[in-house]
Design a protein around this motif. Structure first.
Motif, PDB file in Angstrom:
ATOM      1  N   SER A  71       0.872  -1.176   0.000  1.00  0.00           N
ATOM      2  CA  SER A  71       0.000   0.000   0.000  1.00  0.00           C
ATOM      3  C   SER A  71       0.910   1.228   0.000  1.00  0.00           C
ATOM      4  CB  SER A  71      -0.909  -0.020   1.228  1.00  0.00           C
ATOM      5  OG  SER A  71      -0.324   0.695   2.285  1.00  0.00           O
ATOM      6  N   PRO A  72       0.359   2.423  -0.218  1.00  0.00           N
ATOM      7  CA  PRO A  72       1.237   3.605  -0.241  1.00  0.00           C
ATOM      8  C   PRO A  72       2.060   3.757   1.041  1.00  0.00           C
ATOM      9  CG  PRO A  72      -0.946   4.175  -1.020  1.00  0.00           C
ATOM     10  CD  PRO A  72      -1.024   2.755  -0.577  1.00  0.00           C
ATOM     11  N   LYS A  73       1.584   3.175   2.136  1.00  0.00           N
ATOM     12  CA  LYS A  73       2.256   3.401   3.419  1.00  0.00           C
ATOM     13  C   LYS A  73       3.151   2.250   3.844  1.00  0.00           C
ATOM     14  CE  LYS A  73      -1.342   6.538   4.618  1.00  0.00           C
ATOM     15  NZ  LYS A  73      -1.868   6.586   3.235  1.00  0.00           N
ATOM     16  N   GLY A  74       3.078   1.144   3.159  1.00  0.00           N
ATOM     17  CA  GLY A  74       3.902   0.001   3.531  1.00  0.00           C
ATOM     18  C   GLY A  74       3.143  -1.283   3.295  1.00  0.00           C
ATOM     19  N   GLU A  75       3.568  -2.347   3.973  1.00  0.00           N
ATOM     20  CA  GLU A  75       2.921  -3.632   3.745  1.00  0.00           C
ATOM     21  C   GLU A  75       1.554  -3.679   4.420  1.00  0.00           C
ATOM     22  OE1 GLU A  75       5.186  -7.137   4.521  1.00  0.00           O
ATOM     23  OE2 GLU A  75       3.400  -8.401   4.487  1.00  0.00           O
ATOM     24  N   ARG A  82      -3.352  -6.135   8.865  1.00  0.00           N
ATOM     25  CA  ARG A  82      -2.053  -5.645   9.312  1.00  0.00           C
ATOM     26  C   ARG A  82      -1.900  -4.246   8.742  1.00  0.00           C
ATOM     27  NH1 ARG A  82       2.979  -3.892   8.060  1.00  0.00           N
ATOM     28  NH2 ARG A  82       4.715  -4.822   9.180  1.00  0.00           N
ATOM     29  N   PRO A  83      -2.161  -3.243   9.544  1.00  0.00           N
ATOM     30  CA  PRO A  83      -2.143  -1.895   9.001  1.00  0.00           C
ATOM     31  C   PRO A  83      -0.736  -1.311   9.024  1.00  0.00           C
ATOM     32  CG  PRO A  83      -3.018  -1.912  11.225  1.00  0.00           C
ATOM     33  CD  PRO A  83      -2.446  -3.267  10.983  1.00  0.00           C
ATOM     34  N   PRO A  84      -0.215  -0.873   7.882  1.00  0.00           N
ATOM     35  CA  PRO A  84       1.142  -0.327   7.879  1.00  0.00           C
ATOM     36  C   PRO A  84       1.290   0.892   8.790  1.00  0.00           C
ATOM     37  CG  PRO A  84       0.061   0.024   5.749  1.00  0.00           C
ATOM     38  CD  PRO A  84      -0.801  -0.894   6.532  1.00  0.00           C
ATOM     39  N   SER A  85       0.267   1.738   8.862  1.00  0.00           N
ATOM     40  CA  SER A  85       0.384   2.944   9.703  1.00  0.00           C
ATOM     41  C   SER A  85       0.619   2.569  11.162  1.00  0.00           C
ATOM     42  CB  SER A  85      -0.896   3.778   9.640  1.00  0.00           C
ATOM     43  OG  SER A  85      -1.119   4.277   8.373  1.00  0.00           O
TER      44      SER A  85
END
Lengths: 169, 370
Positions: free
Chosen positions: B309-313, B332-335
């Protein structure tokens, strides 16, 4: 779950090293996982990180199966960077009231993930430096991702005391 | 014992947020300070917790799809893609090539719009007022394309399990190619405002260093990992939706600081333009939906699917018990994971840098709290 056995060099190395503490090596939908005894999880993760280069703990989570004797699945998703480029899951079954040892000593990033599991499932990790809730308020009662927790259930007392309203619904 | 005076230097605990413009929502950070120096931080999160994972267990697979858009609401398309891929994996189906190409184009457009929002607000936090007006101008163009395609600008629910609900609109190709023609020059404009700007460089260079070792230890992914120098992107490492067919590069940095993370995201936007162009020019014809059963009941099983995703995995762990509702959905939210590194990045820096560091991690509180 219709799994097939997982075979690789890594598996045979782990079989010789951990023997009976790993009950199963399986593949489902092209994804490999192993089922370990709860007490063996920390040594297995240490081994995987240090000797097999699984440096990245992708995720740590749990699943609740209230009808089983061992009510919770605890899952660790690990990844090793290219050239291996491999992802595996380490799974273990634990009973209500168990305090599995923390893995923050192996992967510092497990800190918040374990706190979230505690918050949502009520599984407290032994040896964690800061074992408290993370998303819900500290004084909240109940662990919402357990199956017996209803979809509209809330901690009424907390809502009344802190929000000065009769009910959040 | 000497009496305390006002000149005593003692540690000060400062509370920042949850209502604070630079925390991008409702993040509360407790800072422990020695004068202007940060000794340590603690994040208090959960103000936006809506129990998305619990809701998932009480909705059908199809009903839950729009909910994922409300986590990272500035990158709703990516969230939707990850969820659809996870359920498709459980069902053992794959979206047809045409659907995949549209998915890639829209996801990359979403990456650009997410990075634009990040750039505008990040610069605003640091004190550069101008870029936000520029970036929102282009973001508007991107959102218009989403609106034309599916009727929504922000929480798009653009994809369906098995493919797409909508065939591309009449001006789909024209609009996207026009965007690709226009956009690189606009990135040049932003870079002119910031890259060589002495104040910008002064405020970002050497601030909030997070090395590759730190990233691996703390599970940090996405632009912070690449800015530290590791060339790792899930679109290349474990391609999904046909990313292996597209020609693009993974931008990396070397200094692992806020400035390099800025540069990495700027270059990522340029790479996204390249991908969109390829996905539009090589758009295959054919069906847009795979054969999906009317009632979605995946066989008993579980799978873990991750996308970049734009923010990471961004990972989805979906467990099925062969009923119409998922037994468990873990996001699993990258933020959330990347925010954990805030403490390490802030130690020893100044209070003003904390604002820059919160900005550079690129968090969305809807995703942190879920």
């Amino acid at each position: 779950m219709a799994t097939t056995p997982w075979e690789s060099d890594l598996v045979s190395r782990m079989k010789t090293r951990f023997g009976e503490s790993i009950r199963e090596f399986s593949t489902y939908a092209g994804q490999n996982f192993l089922l370990a005894e709860p007490g063996a999880v920390v040594p297995i993760l240490e081994y995987l990180k240090i000797e097999e280069e699984f440096e990245y703990l992708v995720d740590l989570t749990a699943v609740h199966y209230p009808k089983r004797e061992q009510q919770f699945d605890l899952l660790y998703v690990l990844y090793r960077f290219p050239p291996h480029n491999e992802r595996i899951r380490v799974k273990t079954l634990i009973t209500e009231g168990d305090r599995p040892p923390t893995v923050t000593g192996v992967y510092a990033g497990a800190d918040w993930m374990e706190r979230e599991v505690y918050d949502m499932f009520g599984i407290a990790f032994d040896g964690h430096q800061n074992m408290k809730r993370i998303l819900l308020p500290d004084e909240w009662h109940g662990h919402p991702l357990r199956k017996e927790y209803g979809i509209i259930q809330q901690d009424q007392r907390w809502v009344q005391e802190n929000l000065q309203i009769e009910s959040g619904q | 014992m000497p009496e305390a005076t006002f000149l005593d230097s003692t540690e000060l605990v400062l509370n920042m947020g949850p209502q604070h413009p630079s925390t991008h929502g409702v993040l509360r950070v407790i800072l422990k300070l020695d004068g202007e120096r940060v000794l340590g931080t603690e994040c208090v999160i959960g103000y936006l917790h809506r129990g998305v994972e619990k809701i998932a267990e009480n909705r059908t697979y199809v009903q839950f799809a729009p909910y994922v858009d409300r986590m990272d609401y500035v990158a709703a398309v990516s969230n939707g893609l990850g969820y659809c891929l996870a359920v498709e994996k459980l069902l053992g189906i794959e979206a047809p090539p045409r659907a995949q190409a549209v998915r890639v184009a829209l996801t990359e457009l979403n990456r650009i719009s997410s990075h634009l929002l990040w750039l505008g607000t990040h610069a605003l936090d640091i004190g550069a007022i101008t870029p936000v007006f520029y970036t929102f101008r282009e973001r508007e163009e991107a959102l218009k394309i989403f609106e034309k395609y599916c009727g929504a600008r922000l929480t798009t629910h653009a994809f369906r399990i098995g493919g797409l609900q909508y065939e591309t609109h009449d001006t789909y190709e024209k609009d996207l190619l026009a965007f690709c023609d226009m956009f690189p020059a606009r990135v040049d404009e932003y870079e002119e405002l910031l890259t060589g700007n002495r104040i910008w460089v002064g405020r970002t260079q050497g601030v909030g260093i997070l090395t590759v070792e730190d990233c691996k230890e703390l599970s940090v992914t996405g632009p912070p990992l690449r800015a530290a120098g590791l060339e790792w992107d899930l679109r290349k490492a474990q391609p999904y939706s046909g990313y292996e067919k597209y020609d693009f590069e993974i931008p990396t940095g070397a200094n692992a600081d806020t400035f390099d993370r800025y540069l990495v995201r700027m270059r990522e936007m340029r790479q996204s333009v390249r991908i969109i162009r390829q996905a539009v020019e090589g758009l295959p014809s054919g069906p847009i939906m795979a054969k999906v059963p009317k009632v979605i009941k995946p066989p008993v099983g579980e799978c873990y699917v991750s996308i970049e995703s734009p923010k990471g995995e961004l990972g989805y762990f979906v467990v099925s018990d062969n009923s119409t509702q998922p037994y468990r959905v873990r996001v699993r939210p990258p933020s959330f994971i990347n925010l954990q590194a805030l403490d390490r990045m802030c130690r020893g820096c100044l209070v003003a840098d904390v604002v820059a560091i919160i900005g550079t991690i690129d968090i969305v509180l809807g995703e942190v709290d879920r």
